[in-house]
Design an enzyme around this catalytic site. Structure first.
Site, PDB file in Angstrom:
ATOM      1  N   ASN A  11       2.239  -0.009  -0.043  1.00 20.84           N
ATOM      2  CA  ASN A  11       2.890   1.277  -0.316  1.00 20.84           C
ATOM      3  C   ASN A  11       1.827   2.371  -0.235  1.00 20.84           C
ATOM      4  O   ASN A  11       0.992   2.488  -1.126  1.00 20.84           O
ATOM      5  CB  ASN A  11       3.534   1.219  -1.710  1.00 20.84           C
ATOM      6  N   TRP A  12       1.875   3.144   0.841  1.00 17.11           N
ATOM      7  CA  TRP A  12       0.836   4.156   1.062  1.00 17.11           C
ATOM      8  C   TRP A  12       1.066   5.418   0.227  1.00 17.11           C
ATOM      9  O   TRP A  12       0.246   6.322   0.244  1.00 17.11           O
ATOM     10  CB  TRP A  12       0.755   4.507   2.547  1.00 17.11           C
ATOM     11  N   LYS A  13       2.196   5.485  -0.424  1.00 16.95           N
ATOM     12  CA  LYS A  13       2.538   6.657  -1.252  1.00 16.95           C
ATOM     13  C   LYS A  13       2.330   7.939  -0.432  1.00 16.95           C
ATOM     14  O   LYS A  13       2.558   7.926   0.777  1.00 16.95           O
ATOM     15  CB  LYS A  13       1.730   6.614  -2.546  1.00 16.95           C
ATOM     16  N   HIS A  96      10.960   3.065  -7.712  1.00 13.92           N
ATOM     17  CA  HIS A  96       9.525   2.951  -7.971  1.00 13.92           C
ATOM     18  C   HIS A  96       9.182   3.742  -9.230  1.00 13.92           C
ATOM     19  O   HIS A  96       9.782   4.777  -9.508  1.00 13.92           O
ATOM     20  CB  HIS A  96       8.733   3.483  -6.776  1.00 13.92           C
ATOM     21  N   GLU A  98       6.954   5.760  -9.948  1.00 11.75           N
ATOM     22  CA  GLU A  98       6.675   7.193  -9.758  1.00 11.75           C
ATOM     23  C   GLU A  98       7.962   7.988  -9.546  1.00 11.75           C
ATOM     24  O   GLU A  98       8.061   9.151  -9.945  1.00 11.75           O
ATOM     25  CB  GLU A  98       5.683   7.373  -8.602  1.00 11.75           C
ATOM     26  N   GLU A 168       6.559  -4.211 -11.531  1.00 15.73           N
ATOM     27  CA  GLU A 168       5.369  -3.361 -11.575  1.00 15.73           C
ATOM     28  C   GLU A 168       5.254  -2.741 -12.967  1.00 15.73           C
ATOM     29  O   GLU A 168       5.894  -1.712 -13.241  1.00 15.73           O
ATOM     30  CB  GLU A 168       5.473  -2.235 -10.540  1.00 15.73           C
ATOM     31  N   GLY A 174      -2.086   1.942 -10.490  1.00 11.15           N
ATOM     32  CA  GLY A 174      -3.104   2.951 -10.203  1.00 11.15           C
ATOM     33  C   GLY A 174      -4.132   3.127 -11.305  1.00 11.15           C
ATOM     34  O   GLY A 174      -4.866   4.107 -11.326  1.00 11.15           O
ATOM     35  N   SER A 214      -2.302  -2.410  -9.429  1.00 17.19           N
ATOM     36  CA  SER A 214      -3.759  -2.564  -9.306  1.00 17.19           C
ATOM     37  C   SER A 214      -4.197  -3.879  -8.656  1.00 17.19           C
ATOM     38  O   SER A 214      -5.238  -4.425  -9.010  1.00 17.19           O
ATOM     39  CB  SER A 214      -4.429  -2.408 -10.684  1.00 17.19           C
ATOM     40  N   GLY A 235      -0.554  -0.819  -3.804  1.00 18.75           N
ATOM     41  CA  GLY A 235      -0.691   0.627  -3.635  1.00 18.75           C
ATOM     42  C   GLY A 235      -2.065   0.971  -3.076  1.00 18.75           C
ATOM     43  O   GLY A 235      -2.329   0.821  -1.886  1.00 18.75           O
ATOM     44  N   GLY A 236      -2.957   1.406  -3.954  1.00 13.17           N
ATOM     45  CA  GLY A 236      -4.290   1.893  -3.554  1.00 13.17           C
ATOM     46  C   GLY A 236      -5.021   0.992  -2.574  1.00 13.17           C
ATOM     47  O   GLY A 236      -5.580   1.482  -1.580  1.00 13.17           O
TER      48      GLY A 236
HETATM   49  P1  13P Z   1      -1.604   0.383  -7.218  1.00 13.13           P
HETATM   50  O1  13P Z   1      -1.792  -0.891  -6.422  1.00 13.13           O
HETATM   51  O2  13P Z   1      -2.392   1.530  -6.691  1.00 13.13           O
HETATM   52  O3  13P Z   1      -1.778   0.145  -8.682  1.00 13.13           O
HETATM   53  O4  13P Z   1      -0.078   0.817  -7.014  1.00 13.13           O
HETATM   54  C1  13P Z   1       0.905  -0.128  -7.191  1.00 13.13           C
HETATM   55  C2  13P Z   1       2.174   0.445  -6.719  1.00 13.13           C
HETATM   56  O5  13P Z   1       2.706   1.365  -7.315  1.00 13.13           O
HETATM   57  C3  13P Z   1       2.761  -0.101  -5.499  1.00 13.13           C
HETATM   58  O6  13P Z   1       4.037   0.369  -5.311  1.00 13.13           O
END
Ligand code: 13P
Length: 256
Positions: A11-13, A96, A98, A168, A174, A214, A235-236
């Site tokens: 997920n590149w956000k 999600h 966020e 999650e 994050g 994470s 994510g990251g």
């Molecule tokens: P991180 O891997 O950056 O913690 O993000 C997880 C995430 O929200 C994937 O959708």
């Protein structure tokens, strides 16, 4: 579930523009030669979905939408619908953390989006997870229950076959704070028993459940070996080509 390919979603956000996303996808394609036993999916910015859909080699990788609105068409300024994404993506993230915590999306929104995805041949990835406060006050089960049952309320026992759940925990997203494999296993058991309650044991055993929060190349194997975990939502670490391809390699090794 045994027998499934492991599913790894990056997920590149709100990162990477159209050009950088395209360059990354090309490099990833080269980096993961020969890992056909792992299903690799990336969720780029909405702007890049269409160009990447022309570029992606669907035998090796698929695309996911990070978000979409649940109405098919209409006067909804600034929104993109699942109908408009149809044919361009295979998966769509729903609920999600966020979206829930930054943009105030409610359980009703995830319910509508799950249905919108399904009627447009997009597999919904319903994301659920408790906050740190909810966990500390012993509400984790209830929170997961509400998000899960609320999100899946109107679907049929046929449709549950086409749904992915991502666990999650909000406090692990994050933050670099890892949920312990033991905690993740317990949460996954809870999720499967709640799905069994709705759709029966057999369906519950077959639903794919991912872990996200994470995840790094170092921690990926530990999560992938958890009983009941079918893949990862990253994510990251998915923004770093080497790190993300290492995660995919780890999934390849776990499958062997
Ligand atoms: P991180 O891997 O950056 O913690 O993000 C997880 C995430 O929200 C994937 O959708």
């Amino acid at each position: 579930m045994a027998g499934h390919k492991k599913l790894i979603i990056g997920n590149w956000k709100m990162n990477l523009g159209v050009h950088d996303a395209s360059v990354y996808l090309h490099k990833l394609d080269v980096a993961i030669q020969g890992h056909r036993d792992v299903e690799v999916v990336v969720a780029p910015t909405a702007l890049a979905v269409q160009p990447l859909s022309l570029q992606v080699n669907r035998h090796k990788m698929k695309l996911a939408a990070q978000n979409f609105y649940w109405r098919d068409f209409g006067a909804f300024t600034g929104e993109v619908s699942a109908t408009q994404l149809r044919g361009l993506v295979n998966y769509g993230l729903v609920g999600h953390s966020e979206r829930r915590h930054v943009f105030g999306e409610k359980i009703k929104d995830s319910r509508e989006k799950v249905q919108a995805a399904l009627r447009n041949q997009i597999t919904p990835v319903l994301c659920i997870g408790e906050t740190e406060h909810e966990r500390a006050s012993g509400e984790m089960r209830d929170v997961l229950h509400d998000q899960l049952v609320g999100g899946l309320a109107n679907i049929t026992s046929e449709e549950i076959n086409d749904i992915v759940i991502a666990y999650e925990p909000v406090w692990a997203i994050g933050t670099g704070r890892n949920a312990s494999p033991h905690d993740v296993e317990a949460a996954v058991l809870t999720i499967r028993s709640q799905i069994a309650h709705l759709f029966g044991k057999e369906k519950a055993a077959a639903v794919r459940i991912l872990y996200g929060g994470s995840v790094t190349a170092d921690s990926a194997s530990d999560y992938l070996r958890i009983k009941g975990i079918d893949g990862l939502l990253v994510g990251g670490a998915s923004l770093k080509l080497h790190e993300f391809s290492e995660i995919i390699k780890k999934a390849h090794v776990v499958v062997q």
